[in-house]
Design a protein around this motif. Sequence first.
Motif, PDB file in Angstrom:
ATOM      1  N   VAL A  40      35.667 153.999 -11.002  1.00 46.64           N
ATOM      2  CA  VAL A  40      34.463 152.872 -12.952  1.00 46.64           C
ATOM      3  C   VAL A  40      34.863 151.907 -12.996  1.00 46.64           C
ATOM      4  N   GLU A  41      34.789 151.035 -13.120  1.00 46.93           N
ATOM      5  CA  GLU A  41      35.290 149.543 -13.499  1.00 46.93           C
ATOM      6  C   GLU A  41      34.387 149.435 -14.934  1.00 46.93           C
ATOM      7  N   LYS A  42      33.806 149.532 -15.338  1.00 44.64           N
ATOM      8  CA  LYS A  42      32.664 150.399 -16.466  1.00 44.64           C
ATOM      9  C   LYS A  42      31.429 150.832 -17.073  1.00 44.64           C
ATOM     10  N   VAL A  43      31.659 150.760 -18.219  1.00 46.69           N
ATOM     11  CA  VAL A  43      30.577 151.900 -19.090  1.00 46.69           C
ATOM     12  C   VAL A  43      29.667 151.041 -19.587  1.00 46.69           C
ATOM     13  N   LEU A  44      28.403 151.110 -19.870  1.00 41.27           N
ATOM     14  CA  LEU A  44      27.853 149.637 -19.966  1.00 41.27           C
ATOM     15  C   LEU A  44      26.505 150.703 -21.082  1.00 41.27           C
ATOM     16  N   LYS A  45      26.881 150.211 -22.482  1.00 40.11           N
ATOM     17  CA  LYS A  45      25.859 150.848 -22.839  1.00 40.11           C
ATOM     18  C   LYS A  45      24.823 150.206 -23.049  1.00 40.11           C
ATOM     19  N   GLU A  46      23.940 151.172 -22.958  1.00 42.03           N
ATOM     20  CA  GLU A  46      22.562 150.594 -22.574  1.00 42.03           C
ATOM     21  C   GLU A  46      21.369 151.242 -23.498  1.00 42.03           C
ATOM     22  N   THR A  88      25.126 153.083 -18.291  1.00 43.63           N
ATOM     23  CA  THR A  88      24.850 152.617 -16.822  1.00 43.63           C
ATOM     24  C   THR A  88      27.106 152.324 -16.403  1.00 43.63           C
ATOM     25  N   LEU A  89      27.055 152.941 -15.569  1.00 43.26           N
ATOM     26  CA  LEU A  89      28.185 153.032 -14.800  1.00 43.26           C
ATOM     27  C   LEU A  89      28.165 152.375 -13.719  1.00 43.26           C
ATOM     28  N   SER A 123      19.972 158.375 -10.218  1.00 38.65           N
ATOM     29  CA  SER A 123      18.992 157.069  -9.118  1.00 38.65           C
ATOM     30  C   SER A 123      20.164 155.790  -9.547  1.00 38.65           C
ATOM     31  N   PHE A 124      20.016 154.804  -8.088  1.00 40.95           N
ATOM     32  CA  PHE A 124      20.711 153.702  -8.764  1.00 40.95           C
ATOM     33  C   PHE A 124      20.575 152.289  -9.131  1.00 40.95           C
ATOM     34  N   SER A 125      20.672 152.059  -9.932  1.00 39.16           N
ATOM     35  CA  SER A 125      20.205 150.895 -10.506  1.00 39.16           C
ATOM     36  C   SER A 125      20.054 149.693 -10.273  1.00 39.16           C
ATOM     37  N   SER A 126      21.271 149.298  -9.462  1.00 37.43           N
ATOM     38  CA  SER A 126      22.241 148.317  -8.823  1.00 37.43           C
ATOM     39  C   SER A 126      20.768 147.316  -7.766  1.00 37.43           C
ATOM     40  N   VAL A 163      28.330 149.473  -7.495  1.00 40.10           N
ATOM     41  CA  VAL A 163      27.008 150.399  -7.746  1.00 40.10           C
ATOM     42  C   VAL A 163      26.681 150.675  -8.519  1.00 40.10           C
ATOM     43  N   ARG A 164      25.662 150.906  -8.698  1.00 38.78           N
ATOM     44  CA  ARG A 164      25.478 150.991 -10.903  1.00 38.78           C
ATOM     45  C   ARG A 164      24.476 152.176 -11.308  1.00 38.78           C
ATOM     46  N   MET A 165      24.883 152.835 -11.905  1.00 38.73           N
ATOM     47  CA  MET A 165      23.655 154.443 -12.172  1.00 38.73           C
ATOM     48  C   MET A 165      23.786 154.385 -13.656  1.00 38.73           C
ATOM     49  N   THR A 166      22.833 154.878 -13.404  1.00 45.51           N
ATOM     50  CA  THR A 166      21.917 154.230 -15.668  1.00 45.51           C
ATOM     51  C   THR A 166      21.768 155.993 -15.916  1.00 45.51           C
ATOM     52  N   ILE A 167      22.161 156.380 -17.000  1.00 44.61           N
ATOM     53  CA  ILE A 167      22.112 157.749 -16.921  1.00 44.61           C
ATOM     54  C   ILE A 167      21.811 157.857 -18.478  1.00 44.61           C
ATOM     55  N   LYS A 168      21.334 158.487 -18.494  1.00 46.43           N
ATOM     56  CA  LYS A 168      20.557 158.874 -20.643  1.00 46.43           C
ATOM     57  C   LYS A 168      21.068 160.754 -20.441  1.00 46.43           C
TER      58      LYS A 168
END
Lengths: 155, 439
Positions: free
Chosen positions: B210-216, B222-223, B258-261, B269-274
């Motif tokens: 995991v490089e970073k965790v982005l708040k959406e 987004t991981l 799902s891959f969001s990237s 690879v990015r995964m956006t998770i609610k």
Amino acid sequence: MRETYSTHIALLTGFLILVVTAAFAIIQNPQLAALDGRSAPALPHSVEGRERCLACHGRDSARPYPQRHLGWKEAHCLRCHDGMPLPKSSDETGGRSAAPAESAHVFNAAPVPHPIEGYESCLGCHHPDNGILRAPSSHGKWPEDGCTGCHAEGP
Amino acid sequence: MRHLLYGAFWIAIYLVLAVSPLLVLLVGGAPSGRDFWRDFSVGLGFSGLSMAGLQFFLTGRFKWLTLPYGIDVVYHFHRQISIIAFFFILSHPAILILSSPETLSVLRPSEVPWRIAAGVAALVLFATIITTSVYRGRLGISYERWRVIHGYAAVAAAALGVMHIMGVDYYSHAPAKRLFWIALGAAWVLALVYVRIGKPAMMLRTPYRVEKVLKERGSSWTLVLKPDGHRGLTFKPGQFGWLTLGRSPFSIRENPFSFSSSAMRNDEVRMTIKELGDFTSRIRETAPGTRAYIDGPYGMFTIDRHLAPGYVFIAGGVGIAPVMGMLRTLADRGDKRPLFLFYCSRSWEETTFREEIGGLEGRVDLKTVYVVESPNPGWAGETGYMSAQILARRLTTPERLEYQYFVCGPHPMQMAVKDALDELGVPGEQVQSESINFI
């Protein structure tokens, strides 16, 4: 949308499997071949007059059939045991049966110490609940016309 | 056409394998038939157990099996056919007891033999599997706990079922038939060993970090995952993978996202998770550097499989994640085709990726329509829920009947959109959707 597609496939598949299963049961039913290499023990007594196997070998009787035979019908017993054809029903033999000679040997049942002829009913005197000379309580579920199946007429 | 034939082939194989115990009896000779109902009940038990054993293959994520249908269809089939198999298995004792009530005597505690105890235990476990799967939400069982229960109960139920058949020993007495059941059980075990040991062992070679965790916006995160010592994952835009986060790949705790990237980048690879459940509500706590594994890619929800002169994306909530993967990929590819995005959200503040979507409109020919459920005062856009009227009003181009439509969001929204598109005359085969709720 795609869930509907998979539901349709599942329903169709399930239905086809059900059809094959029913076909198996229909095809299987009339076949009466011997068990896979196994032979059923021969009967230790004759069947004549004792065609109601479950009267003596029901699950709650003194000599019940094995648990593995659960679900088999009475008419099936003689298909494997002894291989003898089904005897006539008790109605055809007039209800009461002649006492087979091997009864005492098989069941060790005491012989009847009086002549049978002339008595309308064994239970008149030997009813397990209220007879003058009561039969054992274990005999409660046995049919009246089965008494002489084991208790031979004595000398 | 090739996929259709391939799909029909696997359904035929499934059918043959499901009834194979009966076929073996019919072809190889069976002992005496009893009466119809008894043999029918036994046949249902055999078929039901065989179908239950085949579930190990259906849930094994074998790509050769999922390719013609998409893994979502295979998983939904698994769910539906499991219920049918359970009713077959349940019918076995039910018919036996109804046709011969004295059969109940085997359940007397003093008499119950081990073979019957095994059968009853298998039935109870199958009932547990079905109940916890269908009513997981109502029973308050977390997804992770449910997977543990599901996995162990399935193995135990199948093993007890085979023990029951071997113990009863009527139709399985001949050595060849015993061998058949042993081979069948061994095949199920092999599938399980591959899924639980073989595949995780291979995944050990392709870890992520995991490089970073982005708040959406919209309570989503987004991981950003970087391949650790390998070339990364090649996937198609819109596909998804099973994520194991902070655990060994042998762990049963993994979740599909799902891959969001962009699929054009395999360096990340990015995964956006609610935030929705136990696992997802802790995503925000993930520390950079956490080890992760991805089992994938899977899925048919991709523009690369459905070529068209233009695309219409209809997303609801976090359903935007795979759509973003497709939009970012189209932008990276310099695609010139017309694109439409209808994006439904609760409020303008919760509209995930709205800033980036604005930027994408400058890179590709994208027109976006936001549909907000609870708009702020002064909102001039569409409000409420997605409808045929909104689509007709905003999608006026005559070429719309040639486009491919990708719908992703909550199930009620997907159904409503399907009806709306049907109303507009869009052929059903041009409407793509995918649900990765695999319970």
